[in-house]
Write an enzyme that holds these catalytic residues in place. Structure first.
Site, mmCIF file in Angstrom:
data_model
loop_
_atom_site.group_PDB
_atom_site.id
_atom_site.type_symbol
_atom_site.label_atom_id
_atom_site.label_comp_id
_atom_site.label_asym_id
_atom_site.label_seq_id
_atom_site.Cartn_x
_atom_site.Cartn_y
_atom_site.Cartn_z
ATOM 1 N N MET A 1 0.827 -1.170 0.000
ATOM 2 C CA MET A 1 0.000 0.000 0.000
ATOM 3 C C MET A 1 0.879 1.244 0.000
ATOM 4 O O MET A 1 0.916 1.971 0.986
ATOM 5 C CB MET A 1 -0.914 -0.027 1.218
ATOM 6 C CG MET A 1 -1.490 1.299 1.538
ATOM 7 S SD MET A 1 -3.197 1.370 1.950
ATOM 8 C CE MET A 1 -3.996 0.420 0.751
ATOM 9 N N PRO A 2 1.621 1.486 -1.053
ATOM 10 C CA PRO A 2 2.428 2.703 -1.113
ATOM 11 C C PRO A 2 1.559 3.952 -1.196
ATOM 12 O O PRO A 2 0.463 3.933 -1.752
ATOM 13 C CB PRO A 2 3.247 2.524 -2.394
ATOM 14 C CG PRO A 2 3.227 1.062 -2.659
ATOM 15 C CD PRO A 2 1.904 0.581 -2.157
#
Length: 125
Positions: A1-2
């Site tokens: 989940m950048p």
């Protein structure tokens, strides 16, 4: 989940900005194996008077410089990060046509328990 924060000088057309989004998303999918539709990115445009850079480390940057700050889980390996740097430069070179000298990337590691992606929950703790 950048989570990506992208900064560039104001004035680029929408297609150019969308190409940046698309290339960064593809690079993360390929190098970090992020899930499909995991796209949390913000572009901030700056007037020339509010956008400064130098040519440190013998990199001849131009006004097309793009700063990319990526916050990721602290589980990414140095090899994954290196692969991501390379892939970002290559894909942004293809579209929207950025020179590798104008791609400045910083990765920030954050522990999973530091993330809440909605509902006030610590989904990854």
């Amino acid at each position: 989940m950048p989570l990506l924060h992208i900064s560039l000088r104001a004035g680029k057309p929408e297609a150019y900005r969308q190409a940046i989004f698309d290339s960064l998303y593809r690079a993360m999918r390929e190098a970090l194996d992020v899930p499909e539709d995991d796209q949390f990115m913000i572009i901030t445009e700056h007037d020339p008077s509010n956008f400064r850079y130098g040519n440190a480390f013998d990199v001849n940057r131009s006004d097309d410089l793009v700063y990319i700050q990526i916050t990721v889980f602290d589980t990414r390996t140095p090899e994954q990060k290196t692969a991501l740097f390379r892939r970002i430069a290559a894909l942004l070179g293809d579209s929207p046509g950025l020179r590798p000298e104008d791609v400045f990337v910083v990765i920030l590691d954050a522990a999973k328990e530091n993330w809440s992606v909605g509902h006030g929950l610590a989904q990854f703790a």
